[in-house]
Motif scaffolding. Sequence first.
Motif, PDB file in Angstrom:
ATOM      1  N   UNK A 171       0.843 -13.675  -7.529  1.00 11.45           N
ATOM      2  CA  UNK A 171      -1.180 -14.081  -6.728  1.00 11.45           C
ATOM      3  C   UNK A 171       0.221 -12.954  -6.232  1.00 11.45           C
ATOM      4  N   UNK A 172      -1.462 -12.490  -5.053  1.00 10.93           N
ATOM      5  CA  UNK A 172      -0.483 -11.098  -4.320  1.00 10.93           C
ATOM      6  C   UNK A 172      -2.276 -11.628  -3.207  1.00 10.93           C
ATOM      7  N   UNK A 173      -1.440 -10.975  -1.794  1.00 11.31           N
ATOM      8  CA  UNK A 173      -2.738 -11.246  -1.060  1.00 11.31           C
ATOM      9  C   UNK A 173      -2.085 -10.863  -0.146  1.00 11.31           C
ATOM     10  N   UNK A 174      -2.634 -10.019   0.892  1.00 14.04           N
ATOM     11  CA  UNK A 174      -2.075  -8.994   2.600  1.00 14.04           C
ATOM     12  C   UNK A 174      -3.116  -8.734   3.719  1.00 14.04           C
ATOM     13  N   UNK A 175      -2.568  -9.350   5.019  1.00 12.85           N
ATOM     14  CA  UNK A 175      -3.001  -8.886   5.675  1.00 12.85           C
ATOM     15  C   UNK A 175      -2.854  -7.413   6.662  1.00 12.85           C
ATOM     16  N   UNK A 176      -3.141  -6.459   6.101  1.00 13.71           N
ATOM     17  CA  UNK A 176      -2.784  -5.293   6.877  1.00 13.71           C
ATOM     18  C   UNK A 176      -3.508  -4.998   7.569  1.00 13.71           C
ATOM     19  N   UNK A 177      -4.160  -6.086   8.894  1.00 11.77           N
ATOM     20  CA  UNK A 177      -4.868  -5.181   9.957  1.00 11.77           C
ATOM     21  C   UNK A 177      -3.926  -5.726  11.448  1.00 11.77           C
ATOM     22  N   UNK A 178      -2.323  -6.476  10.857  1.00 10.10           N
ATOM     23  CA  UNK A 178      -2.153  -6.726  12.301  1.00 10.10           C
ATOM     24  C   UNK A 178      -2.432  -5.827  13.751  1.00 10.10           C
ATOM     25  N   UNK A 184      -0.523   8.986   9.444  1.00  5.26           N
ATOM     26  CA  UNK A 184      -0.837   7.998   9.712  1.00  5.26           C
ATOM     27  C   UNK A 184       0.930   7.182   9.205  1.00  5.26           C
ATOM     28  N   UNK A 185       0.898   6.212   9.548  1.00  2.00           N
ATOM     29  CA  UNK A 185       2.493   5.576   9.798  1.00  2.00           C
ATOM     30  C   UNK A 185       3.092   4.912   8.508  1.00  2.00           C
ATOM     31  N   UNK A 186       3.793   3.493   8.065  1.00  2.11           N
ATOM     32  CA  UNK A 186       4.048   3.027   7.113  1.00  2.11           C
ATOM     33  C   UNK A 186       5.176   2.782   7.171  1.00  2.11           C
ATOM     34  N   UNK A 187       5.396   1.955   5.864  1.00  3.72           N
ATOM     35  CA  UNK A 187       6.776   1.446   5.356  1.00  3.72           C
ATOM     36  C   UNK A 187       6.907   1.566   3.852  1.00  3.72           C
ATOM     37  N   UNK A 188       7.942   1.784   3.932  1.00  2.57           N
ATOM     38  CA  UNK A 188       8.811   2.129   1.898  1.00  2.57           C
ATOM     39  C   UNK A 188       9.694   2.007   1.479  1.00  2.57           C
ATOM     40  N   UNK A 189       9.587   0.615   0.257  1.00  8.19           N
ATOM     41  CA  UNK A 189      10.786  -0.180  -0.042  1.00  8.19           C
ATOM     42  C   UNK A 189      11.193   0.397  -1.192  1.00  8.19           C
ATOM     43  N   UNK A 239       2.177   2.458 -12.735  1.00  5.06           N
ATOM     44  CA  UNK A 239       1.532   2.622 -10.599  1.00  5.06           C
ATOM     45  C   UNK A 239       0.248   1.411 -10.861  1.00  5.06           C
ATOM     46  N   UNK A 240      -0.045   1.677 -10.061  1.00 10.17           N
ATOM     47  CA  UNK A 240      -0.999   0.347  -9.323  1.00 10.17           C
ATOM     48  C   UNK A 240      -1.257   1.102  -7.534  1.00 10.17           C
ATOM     49  N   UNK A 241      -2.263   0.745  -7.201  1.00  9.35           N
ATOM     50  CA  UNK A 241      -2.849   0.733  -6.028  1.00  9.35           C
ATOM     51  C   UNK A 241      -3.978   0.068  -5.393  1.00  9.35           C
ATOM     52  N   UNK A 242      -4.002   0.168  -4.415  1.00 11.27           N
ATOM     53  CA  UNK A 242      -6.010  -0.332  -3.603  1.00 11.27           C
ATOM     54  C   UNK A 242      -6.142   0.093  -2.754  1.00 11.27           C
ATOM     55  N   UNK A 243      -7.038   0.408  -2.068  1.00  7.26           N
ATOM     56  CA  UNK A 243      -7.219   1.035  -1.186  1.00  7.26           C
ATOM     57  C   UNK A 243      -8.255  -0.120   0.044  1.00  7.26           C
ATOM     58  N   UNK A 244      -7.794  -0.037   1.353  1.00 13.24           N
ATOM     59  CA  UNK A 244      -8.540  -0.889   1.877  1.00 13.24           C
ATOM     60  C   UNK A 244      -9.839   0.533   2.710  1.00 13.24           C
ATOM     61  N   UNK A 245     -10.442   0.174   2.908  1.00 14.18           N
ATOM     62  CA  UNK A 245     -11.690   0.253   4.418  1.00 14.18           C
ATOM     63  C   UNK A 245     -11.396  -0.021   5.018  1.00 14.18           C
ATOM     64  N   UNK A 246     -11.722   0.598   6.423  1.00 14.84           N
ATOM     65  CA  UNK A 246     -11.443  -0.427   8.338  1.00 14.84           C
ATOM     66  C   UNK A 246     -12.469  -1.282   8.298  1.00 14.84           C
ATOM     67  N   UNK A 271      -8.071   4.009  10.873  1.00 14.78           N
ATOM     68  CA  UNK A 271      -7.760   1.383   9.896  1.00 14.78           C
ATOM     69  C   UNK A 271      -7.794   1.823   9.338  1.00 14.78           C
ATOM     70  N   UNK A 272      -7.848   2.223   7.933  1.00 12.39           N
ATOM     71  CA  UNK A 272      -8.766   2.404   6.406  1.00 12.39           C
ATOM     72  C   UNK A 272      -6.252   2.206   6.208  1.00 12.39           C
ATOM     73  N   UNK A 273      -5.804   1.278   4.672  1.00  9.28           N
ATOM     74  CA  UNK A 273      -4.848   0.756   4.806  1.00  9.28           C
ATOM     75  C   UNK A 273      -5.189   1.320   3.168  1.00  9.28           C
ATOM     76  N   UNK A 274      -3.515   1.598   2.377  1.00  6.34           N
ATOM     77  CA  UNK A 274      -2.807   1.711   1.448  1.00  6.34           C
ATOM     78  C   UNK A 274      -1.666   1.294   0.595  1.00  6.34           C
ATOM     79  N   UNK A 275      -2.685   0.206   0.317  1.00 11.05           N
ATOM     80  CA  UNK A 275      -0.772  -0.221  -0.854  1.00 11.05           C
ATOM     81  C   UNK A 275      -1.075   0.394  -1.998  1.00 11.05           C
TER      82      UNK A 275
END
Length: 360
Positions: free
Chosen positions: A201-208, A351-356, A272-279, A255-259
């Motif tokens: 189960x996975x949720x995010x808040x990417x707009x902080x 843009x910017x982001x994080x890599x793990x 591989x999996x991914x999800x795009x979030x609009x502004x 202000x779009x996001x990508x995981x």
Amino acid sequence: MSGSVSRRTFVGGALLLALKQGTAQAQGFAGLGMSGEGFAPVVAGKKLVFPGDHGPHPDFRIEWWYVTANLVDAAGAAYGAQWTLFRQAMAPGPQAEGWANQQIWMAHAAVTRADIHRFSETFARGGVGQAGVEATPFHAWIDAWQIRGREGMNSDAMSPLELNAEGADFAYALRLEADHALVLQGEDGYSVKSEQGQASYYYSQPYFKAAGRITIDGAPVKVTGKAWLDREWSSQPLAADQTGWDWLSLHFGSDEKLMLFRLRETNGRHFISGKWFSADGNGRTIAFSDIVMTPKAWTDVAGRRIPTGWDIAIPPLSLAISCAPLNPKCWMGTRFPYWEGPIRFSGSHSGVGYLEMTGY
């Protein structure tokens, strides 16, 4: 302090025992591919409910509360900050009282700039108040490290929050605010991790939006920027033949996001999996076949060769970017070591982001 060291040794040893020391490599990164028998299963169709799901889920074997922040100071110098709290159950069943409680808590904190990467790790045992999470009012802590909901926190947005942590040679205190609701990863929060059906189960808040202070070697600096919170829980998040993952969270200038994540398998294939979030917060799941993640640059660190530069292509989004680390030496030399740090990207988008990256 000697008391803290002895507790860390005791709890760290218990965690290794819980993961059947010596089997972690055979069972994926940090033993996360071990059987979840006896623990609660992750099933499709469950509706995530807030604020309740901000709290712990002790019937599941593993979960985490995870914040990464891309920050800049007044002069434009870039920084990164990470705050993570993990809960690991040593055994299934009803929760025991006091020191007999089967929950182990582990936390990581780090700060990064182009020339420095600092990190700290701490452990605690459940049942005795040293660490825990409360859903209402929201509070996640281990010793003095904490994320706390501020007065009037909106549970659907998980905002505003304040978080802090400190190590021997660094500290930070940040305030996080978002004007968007939380987003659900995968399909309505059900995130599949393998063709065999492992899931979380996975949720995010990417707009902080983040603001606060980072202190390195006693020198404080004010910073602002963007932050991303991930919440995930499972009883077997990896398949037994998956050795680790490459995970990215990306903030676009629009202000779009990508995981994105790539789970590496022993047979050389990848899930591989991914999800795009609009502004405005709307999500779009990206098909496995539409994502190309290609390592393009490597760094030798801690006796390992780590792919710290990546090319990402998603043709249906007209996206073709190259990602580069702020500091290629972002090695987390923790009990279960991994690479994690801030990145920049450019190309069709910037843009910017994080890599793990784990399991290397």
